[in-house]
Write a protein that holds these residues in place. Structure first.
Motif, PDB file in Angstrom:
ATOM      1  N   THR A 124       0.854  -1.187   0.000  1.00  0.00           N
ATOM      2  CA  THR A 124       0.000   0.000   0.000  1.00  0.00           C
ATOM      3  C   THR A 124       0.890   1.237   0.000  1.00  0.00           C
ATOM      4  OG1 THR A 124      -1.713  -1.139   1.248  1.00  0.00           O
ATOM      5  CG2 THR A 124      -1.778   1.251   1.276  1.00  0.00           C
ATOM      6  N   VAL A 125       0.645   2.138  -0.948  1.00  0.00           N
ATOM      7  CA  VAL A 125       1.399   3.387  -1.001  1.00  0.00           C
ATOM      8  C   VAL A 125       0.941   4.263   0.162  1.00  0.00           C
ATOM      9  CG1 VAL A 125       1.891   5.483  -2.326  1.00  0.00           C
ATOM     10  CG2 VAL A 125       1.740   3.266  -3.486  1.00  0.00           C
ATOM     11  N   VAL A 126       1.906   4.695   0.978  1.00  0.00           N
ATOM     12  CA  VAL A 126       1.584   5.502   2.145  1.00  0.00           C
ATOM     13  C   VAL A 126       2.095   6.935   2.018  1.00  0.00           C
ATOM     14  CG1 VAL A 126       1.342   3.611   3.772  1.00  0.00           C
ATOM     15  CG2 VAL A 126       3.609   4.595   3.377  1.00  0.00           C
ATOM     16  N   TYR A 127       2.964   7.165   1.035  1.00  0.00           N
ATOM     17  CA  TYR A 127       3.502   8.509   0.859  1.00  0.00           C
ATOM     18  C   TYR A 127       4.135   8.614  -0.520  1.00  0.00           C
ATOM     19  CZ  TYR A 127       5.987  12.850   1.913  1.00  0.00           C
ATOM     20  OH  TYR A 127       6.447  14.143   1.914  1.00  0.00           O
ATOM     21  N   ILE A 128       4.061   9.793  -1.114  1.00  0.00           N
ATOM     22  CA  ILE A 128       4.741  10.056  -2.381  1.00  0.00           C
ATOM     23  C   ILE A 128       5.749  11.162  -2.123  1.00  0.00           C
ATOM     24  CG2 ILE A 128       4.519  10.780  -4.782  1.00  0.00           C
ATOM     25  CD1 ILE A 128       1.682   9.568  -4.726  1.00  0.00           C
ATOM     26  N   ALA A 129       7.025  10.793  -2.181  1.00  0.00           N
ATOM     27  CA  ALA A 129       8.103  11.754  -1.941  1.00  0.00           C
ATOM     28  C   ALA A 129       8.369  12.561  -3.214  1.00  0.00           C
ATOM     29  CB  ALA A 129       9.362  11.021  -1.514  1.00  0.00           C
ATOM     30  N   ARG A 130       8.835  13.787  -3.014  1.00  0.00           N
ATOM     31  CA  ARG A 130       9.086  14.689  -4.137  1.00  0.00           C
ATOM     32  C   ARG A 130      10.446  14.492  -4.777  1.00  0.00           C
ATOM     33  NH1 ARG A 130       7.473  19.248  -0.110  1.00  0.00           N
ATOM     34  NH2 ARG A 130       9.316  18.244   0.732  1.00  0.00           N
ATOM     35  N   ASN A 131      11.355  13.850  -4.057  1.00  0.00           N
ATOM     36  CA  ASN A 131      12.693  13.638  -4.608  1.00  0.00           C
ATOM     37  C   ASN A 131      13.331  12.414  -3.960  1.00  0.00           C
ATOM     38  OD1 ASN A 131      14.123  14.550  -2.134  1.00  0.00           O
ATOM     39  ND2 ASN A 131      13.275  16.549  -2.707  1.00  0.00           N
ATOM     40  N   LYS A 132      14.456  12.005  -4.530  1.00  0.00           N
ATOM     41  CA  LYS A 132      15.136  10.794  -4.089  1.00  0.00           C
ATOM     42  C   LYS A 132      15.619  10.909  -2.643  1.00  0.00           C
ATOM     43  CE  LYS A 132      18.628   7.681  -5.944  1.00  0.00           C
ATOM     44  NZ  LYS A 132      19.596   7.530  -7.037  1.00  0.00           N
ATOM     45  N   ARG A 133      16.156  12.062  -2.271  1.00  0.00           N
ATOM     46  CA  ARG A 133      16.663  12.271  -0.913  1.00  0.00           C
ATOM     47  C   ARG A 133      15.558  12.053   0.116  1.00  0.00           C
ATOM     48  NH1 ARG A 133      16.408  16.451   2.550  1.00  0.00           N
ATOM     49  NH2 ARG A 133      18.010  16.583   4.136  1.00  0.00           N
ATOM     50  N   GLU A 134      14.417  12.691  -0.100  1.00  0.00           N
ATOM     51  CA  GLU A 134      13.289  12.557   0.819  1.00  0.00           C
ATOM     52  C   GLU A 134      12.837  11.095   0.906  1.00  0.00           C
ATOM     53  OE1 GLU A 134       8.973  14.669   1.593  1.00  0.00           O
ATOM     54  OE2 GLU A 134       9.743  14.611  -0.450  1.00  0.00           O
ATOM     55  N   ALA A 135      12.747  10.436  -0.237  1.00  0.00           N
ATOM     56  CA  ALA A 135      12.298   9.040  -0.269  1.00  0.00           C
ATOM     57  C   ALA A 135      13.229   8.138   0.534  1.00  0.00           C
ATOM     58  CB  ALA A 135      12.215   8.550  -1.715  1.00  0.00           C
ATOM     59  N   PHE A 136      14.528   8.337   0.389  1.00  0.00           N
ATOM     60  CA  PHE A 136      15.461   7.445   1.063  1.00  0.00           C
ATOM     61  C   PHE A 136      15.600   7.757   2.547  1.00  0.00           C
ATOM     62  CE2 PHE A 136      16.590   6.519  -3.350  1.00  0.00           C
ATOM     63  CZ  PHE A 136      16.450   5.142  -3.301  1.00  0.00           C
ATOM     64  N   ILE A 137      15.380   8.991   2.953  1.00  0.00           N
ATOM     65  CA  ILE A 137      15.342   9.309   4.382  1.00  0.00           C
ATOM     66  C   ILE A 137      14.165   8.584   5.036  1.00  0.00           C
ATOM     67  CG2 ILE A 137      14.833  11.139   6.058  1.00  0.00           C
ATOM     68  CD1 ILE A 137      16.541  13.007   4.270  1.00  0.00           C
ATOM     69  N   ILE A 138      13.004   8.680   4.393  1.00  0.00           N
ATOM     70  CA  ILE A 138      11.805   8.028   4.929  1.00  0.00           C
ATOM     71  C   ILE A 138      11.976   6.512   4.919  1.00  0.00           C
ATOM     72  CG2 ILE A 138       9.345   7.605   4.509  1.00  0.00           C
ATOM     73  CD1 ILE A 138       9.221  10.582   3.579  1.00  0.00           C
ATOM     74  N   GLU A 139      12.500   5.970   3.838  1.00  0.00           N
ATOM     75  CA  GLU A 139      12.720   4.523   3.757  1.00  0.00           C
ATOM     76  C   GLU A 139      13.631   4.048   4.891  1.00  0.00           C
ATOM     77  OE1 GLU A 139      14.307   1.262   0.547  1.00  0.00           O
ATOM     78  OE2 GLU A 139      15.358   3.176   0.680  1.00  0.00           O
ATOM     79  N   GLU A 140      14.736   4.740   5.107  1.00  0.00           N
ATOM     80  CA  GLU A 140      15.686   4.335   6.144  1.00  0.00           C
ATOM     81  C   GLU A 140      15.039   4.347   7.525  1.00  0.00           C
ATOM     82  OE1 GLU A 140      19.619   6.187   8.218  1.00  0.00           O
ATOM     83  OE2 GLU A 140      19.526   6.265   6.035  1.00  0.00           O
ATOM     84  N   LYS A 141      14.292   5.403   7.829  1.00  0.00           N
ATOM     85  CA  LYS A 141      13.676   5.502   9.147  1.00  0.00           C
ATOM     86  C   LYS A 141      12.591   4.450   9.335  1.00  0.00           C
ATOM     87  CE  LYS A 141      15.065  10.194   9.868  1.00  0.00           C
ATOM     88  NZ  LYS A 141      15.720  10.389  11.121  1.00  0.00           N
ATOM     89  N   LEU A 142      11.825   4.155   8.293  1.00  0.00           N
ATOM     90  CA  LEU A 142      10.816   3.101   8.403  1.00  0.00           C
ATOM     91  C   LEU A 142      11.470   1.734   8.589  1.00  0.00           C
ATOM     92  CD1 LEU A 142       8.173   4.181   5.725  1.00  0.00           C
ATOM     93  CD2 LEU A 142       7.894   4.181   8.214  1.00  0.00           C
ATOM     94  N   LYS A 143      12.532   1.479   7.865  1.00  0.00           N
ATOM     95  CA  LYS A 143      13.238   0.203   8.018  1.00  0.00           C
ATOM     96  C   LYS A 143      13.823   0.068   9.418  1.00  0.00           C
ATOM     97  CE  LYS A 143      14.310  -0.980   3.266  1.00  0.00           C
ATOM     98  NZ  LYS A 143      15.384  -1.212   2.272  1.00  0.00           N
ATOM     99  N   ASN A 144      14.293   1.183   9.978  1.00  0.00           N
ATOM    100  CA  ASN A 144      14.817   1.151  11.349  1.00  0.00           C
ATOM    101  C   ASN A 144      13.725   0.808  12.357  1.00  0.00           C
ATOM    102  OD1 ASN A 144      17.422   1.760  10.580  1.00  0.00           O
ATOM    103  ND2 ASN A 144      17.228   3.937  10.969  1.00  0.00           N
ATOM    104  N   GLU A 145      12.473   1.054  11.989  1.00  0.00           N
ATOM    105  CA  GLU A 145      11.330   0.704  12.840  1.00  0.00           C
ATOM    106  C   GLU A 145      10.763  -0.667  12.471  1.00  0.00           C
ATOM    107  OE1 GLU A 145      10.014   2.425  15.405  1.00  0.00           O
ATOM    108  OE2 GLU A 145      11.515   4.008  15.230  1.00  0.00           O
ATOM    109  N   SER A 146      11.481  -1.427  11.661  1.00  0.00           N
ATOM    110  CA  SER A 146      11.153  -2.804  11.268  1.00  0.00           C
ATOM    111  C   SER A 146      10.015  -2.933  10.260  1.00  0.00           C
ATOM    112  CB  SER A 146      10.850  -3.653  12.509  1.00  0.00           C
ATOM    113  OG  SER A 146      11.975  -3.675  13.355  1.00  0.00           O
ATOM    114  N   PHE A 147       9.774  -1.904   9.476  1.00  0.00           N
ATOM    115  CA  PHE A 147       8.787  -1.992   8.396  1.00  0.00           C
ATOM    116  C   PHE A 147       9.466  -2.543   7.147  1.00  0.00           C
ATOM    117  CE2 PHE A 147       6.911   1.276  11.061  1.00  0.00           C
ATOM    118  CZ  PHE A 147       5.560   0.989  10.998  1.00  0.00           C
ATOM    119  N   LEU A 148       8.733  -3.335   6.384  1.00  0.00           N
ATOM    120  CA  LEU A 148       9.164  -3.702   5.051  1.00  0.00           C
ATOM    121  C   LEU A 148       8.753  -2.547   4.146  1.00  0.00           C
ATOM    122  CD1 LEU A 148       8.055  -7.432   4.860  1.00  0.00           C
ATOM    123  CD2 LEU A 148      10.359  -6.541   5.212  1.00  0.00           C
ATOM    124  N   VAL A 149       9.691  -2.038   3.354  1.00  0.00           N
ATOM    125  CA  VAL A 149       9.436  -0.844   2.552  1.00  0.00           C
ATOM    126  C   VAL A 149       9.803  -1.114   1.103  1.00  0.00           C
ATOM    127  CG1 VAL A 149       9.974   1.606   2.263  1.00  0.00           C
ATOM    128  CG2 VAL A 149      10.005   0.603   4.543  1.00  0.00           C
TER     129      VAL A 149
END
Length: 66
Positions: A3-28
């Motif tokens: 399920t798409v939960v967010y649409i990032a505007r650029n690569k930097r934003e996307a990878f910051i969010i991905e890293e933090k979600l993965k640190n919280e044990s989410f599959l991203v």
């Protein structure tokens, strides 16, 4: 199911969010419509985790993208 939960505007934003979600044990999963650093980067998590992921994303945005 993803399920798409967010649409990032650029690569930097996307990878910051991905890293933090993965640190919280989410599959991203990130789907990008471009090979460049800009464009829409869809951030998806498992459907059952979507609500929790959105809460965390809201915190990430408030702390990093003011």
């Amino acid at each position: 199911m993803w399920t798409v939960v967010y649409i990032a505007r650029n690569k930097r934003e996307a990878f910051i969010i991905e890293e933090k979600l993965k640190n919280e044990s989410f599959l991203v999963h990130i789907n990008c419509n471009s090979n460049e650093d800009t464009g829409n980067f869809e951030i998806a998590v498992l459907e059952l985790e979507a609500e929790d992921a959105i809460e965390i994303i809201n915190q990430i945005i408030a702390n990093n993208f003011k």
